[in-house]
Design a protein around this motif. Structure first.
Motif, PDB file in Angstrom:
ATOM      1  N   ASP A   1      57.633  69.243  -2.269  1.00  0.00           N
ATOM      2  CA  ASP A   1      58.997  69.709  -2.523  1.00  0.00           C
ATOM      3  C   ASP A   1      59.990  68.981  -1.619  1.00  0.00           C
ATOM      4  OD1 ASP A   1      60.924  72.222  -1.132  1.00  0.00           O
ATOM      5  OD2 ASP A   1      61.231  71.571  -3.210  1.00  0.00           O
ATOM      6  N   ILE A   2      61.037  68.419  -2.202  1.00  0.00           N
ATOM      7  CA  ILE A   2      62.098  67.795  -1.408  1.00  0.00           C
ATOM      8  C   ILE A   2      63.470  68.323  -1.814  1.00  0.00           C
ATOM      9  CG2 ILE A   2      60.857  65.666  -0.824  1.00  0.00           C
ATOM     10  CD1 ILE A   2      62.437  64.300  -3.140  1.00  0.00           C
ATOM     11  N   SER A   3      63.488  69.501  -2.454  1.00  0.00           N
ATOM     12  CA  SER A   3      64.751  70.032  -2.960  1.00  0.00           C
ATOM     13  C   SER A   3      65.729  70.361  -1.848  1.00  0.00           C
ATOM     14  CB  SER A   3      64.485  71.276  -3.815  1.00  0.00           C
ATOM     15  OG  SER A   3      63.834  72.272  -3.048  1.00  0.00           O
ATOM     16  N   GLY A   4      65.212  70.582  -0.630  1.00  0.00           N
ATOM     17  CA  GLY A   4      66.097  70.918   0.489  1.00  0.00           C
ATOM     18  C   GLY A   4      66.384  69.734   1.390  1.00  0.00           C
ATOM     19  N   LEU A   5      65.885  68.584   1.035  1.00  0.00           N
ATOM     20  CA  LEU A   5      66.080  67.403   1.867  1.00  0.00           C
ATOM     21  C   LEU A   5      67.535  66.957   1.810  1.00  0.00           C
ATOM     22  CD1 LEU A   5      64.101  65.622   3.516  1.00  0.00           C
ATOM     23  CD2 LEU A   5      63.972  64.105   1.536  1.00  0.00           C
ATOM     24  N   THR A   6      68.099  66.625   2.955  1.00  0.00           N
ATOM     25  CA  THR A   6      69.472  66.135   2.994  1.00  0.00           C
ATOM     26  C   THR A   6      69.590  64.875   2.146  1.00  0.00           C
ATOM     27  OG1 THR A   6      69.703  67.005   5.234  1.00  0.00           O
ATOM     28  CG2 THR A   6      71.321  65.366   4.529  1.00  0.00           C
ATOM     29  N   ALA A   7      70.650  64.780   1.354  1.00  0.00           N
ATOM     30  CA  ALA A   7      70.850  63.619   0.483  1.00  0.00           C
ATOM     31  C   ALA A   7      70.805  62.334   1.292  1.00  0.00           C
ATOM     32  CB  ALA A   7      72.182  63.744  -0.234  1.00  0.00           C
TER      33      ALA A   7
END
Lengths: 95, 301
Positions: free
Chosen positions: B267-273
């Motif tokens: 999951d990388i949905s919370g990774l900073t852009a």
């Protein structure tokens, strides 16, 4: 380093009510409180279902951000503003 | 490039001269780009451009290098290269979206360099921008415009324009790690890509370029992942930068515990852009070696 995870696997640096689970992982060594609490830790063998229905399970620990650690907590910001306003009134506007 | 309006070919010289003057005004480019007087004269004569844009519904035969053919039955009335939607389009205008990578990048000028990275084409028809298919004539053949949609690996294709290709590097987990640093052994075939390390060896297998993960929610690899060491010693990792040890600068990870795993998703949905290095740590401390072997890898929205 020991951290605590809640029912959504979000990490915390403290366990005030004793409701969180303790996990110990070197990934968190040296990280700030804000950084630690921006992470989600899904232990090996457990399942987390993301809001869009994607299932993450098994295999091994998953450690991944759920928010930007630089993001300001809106509740904290509001409380800070309220405190500043109250202090200002007490000190006659000299804050 | 300045977002300017092109009305017709006769307007082209004036508009390009205006663009050149705007570039000259920018302090950070003054020392980089040299604009001799003959360049301006070249612009006025259109002789300094290293490309052309043509339309039609039938792909042309041979053409000049960097000819861009837009598959359209509508007359092309001007064109613009821009990352943002043109503000004042006219009927028939072609908007060539540009980015920071392209399968058909080219130098737009005959002398000096303005490297252009076309990504896709739209044409203004009625009141809408409509997607069009485009190809570029390069090195003697027509080349399709590839639109990247998060692909990291497909059988025989490492998407090197985007990823830089997969590379192996010897690296320990940290300063106290038992294994010695050794670049994993890589095997490339038409159907899969694999990397492995023997017992006592530690390294990483990753894409040489950072990948922009903005807008994506997962990293997925399909294949077989074998860990014959400790649970944290085989992992899919996301780094902000590659450091001295592979535990340095990790922003997200999915461990692949002891045993054999089919497929891995992080999951990388919370990774900073932003852009990150993505790859695997293969640290075979004990037992037999560990390995990754995948047939497909991609970012998922």
């Amino acid at each position: 380093m020991k951290v605590y995870i809640d029912s959504e696997f979000k990490c915390h640096t403290e366990n005030p009510n004793g409701n969180f689970r303790e996990v110990d992982n070197e990934f968190f060594d040296g990280k700030s409180q804000a950084s630690i609490e921006s992470y989600r830790f899904v232990p090996s063998g457990e399942q987390w279902i993301r809001d869009d229905g994607t299932v993450f399970n098994g295999g091994g620990d998953m450690i991944t951000p759920w928010k930007d650690p630089e993001e300001v907590d809106e509740d904290v910001l509001k409380r800070l503003e309220d405190a500043e306003n109250a202090l200002s009134i007490l000190l006659g506007g000299n804050v | 490039m300045a977002n300017y309006k092109l009305v017709n070919a006769d307007q082209l010289d004036t508009d390009l001269k205006a663009v050149a003057n705007k570039i000259r005004e920018k302090a950070d480019l003054k020392d980089v780009l040299q604009f001799p007087s003959e360049f301006i004269e070249g612009i006025e004569q259109c002789s300094s451009l290293n490309f052309s844009v043509v339309g039609g519904t039938v792909q042309p035969g041979e053409a000049s290098e960097n000819t861009i053919w837009v598959n359209t039955d509508k007359e092309i009335r001007g064109w613009v290269f821009s990352a943002a939607e043109p503000a004042s389009p006219v009927e028939g205008m072609v908007w060539i979206l540009v980015g920071d990578s392209s399968s058909v990048s080219f130098n737009a000028l005959n002398s000096n360099t303005i490297q252009v990275y076309p990504k896709s084409v739209k044409q203004y028809i009625g009141t809408q921008w409509l997607d069009k298919v485009a190809k570029s004539y390069q090195v003697g053949k027509w080349v399709d415009w590839f639109v990247w949609a998060g692909q990291l690996y497909d059988p025989g294709n490492e998407y090197k324009d985007i990823t830089g290709g997969w590379v192996a590097k010897g690296m320990k987990a940290n300063s106290s790690s038992e294994a010695s640093a050794a670049a994993p052994t890589v095997e490339r075939t038409d159907t899969y890509l694999s990397a492995s390390n023997a017992a006592g060896k530690s390294g990483i297998f990753y894409m040489e370029k950072t990948i922009n993960t903005t807008g994506y929610t997962s990293i997925v690899f399909e294949g077989t992942f074998v860990n014959k060491s400790y649970s944290q010693n085989l992992a899919l990792l996301v780094w902000s930068k590659i450091g001295t040890y592979y535990a340095d600068n990790v922003v997200a990870r999915k461990n692949l515990g002891e045993g054999t795993h089919e497929n891995v998703e992080l999951d990388i949905s919370g990774l900073t852009a932003g852009s990150y290095y993505i790859g695997f740590a293969i640290n075979a401390v004990t037992g037999n070696g560990s390995s990754v072997k995948f047939t497909k890898g991609n970012l998922k929205k």
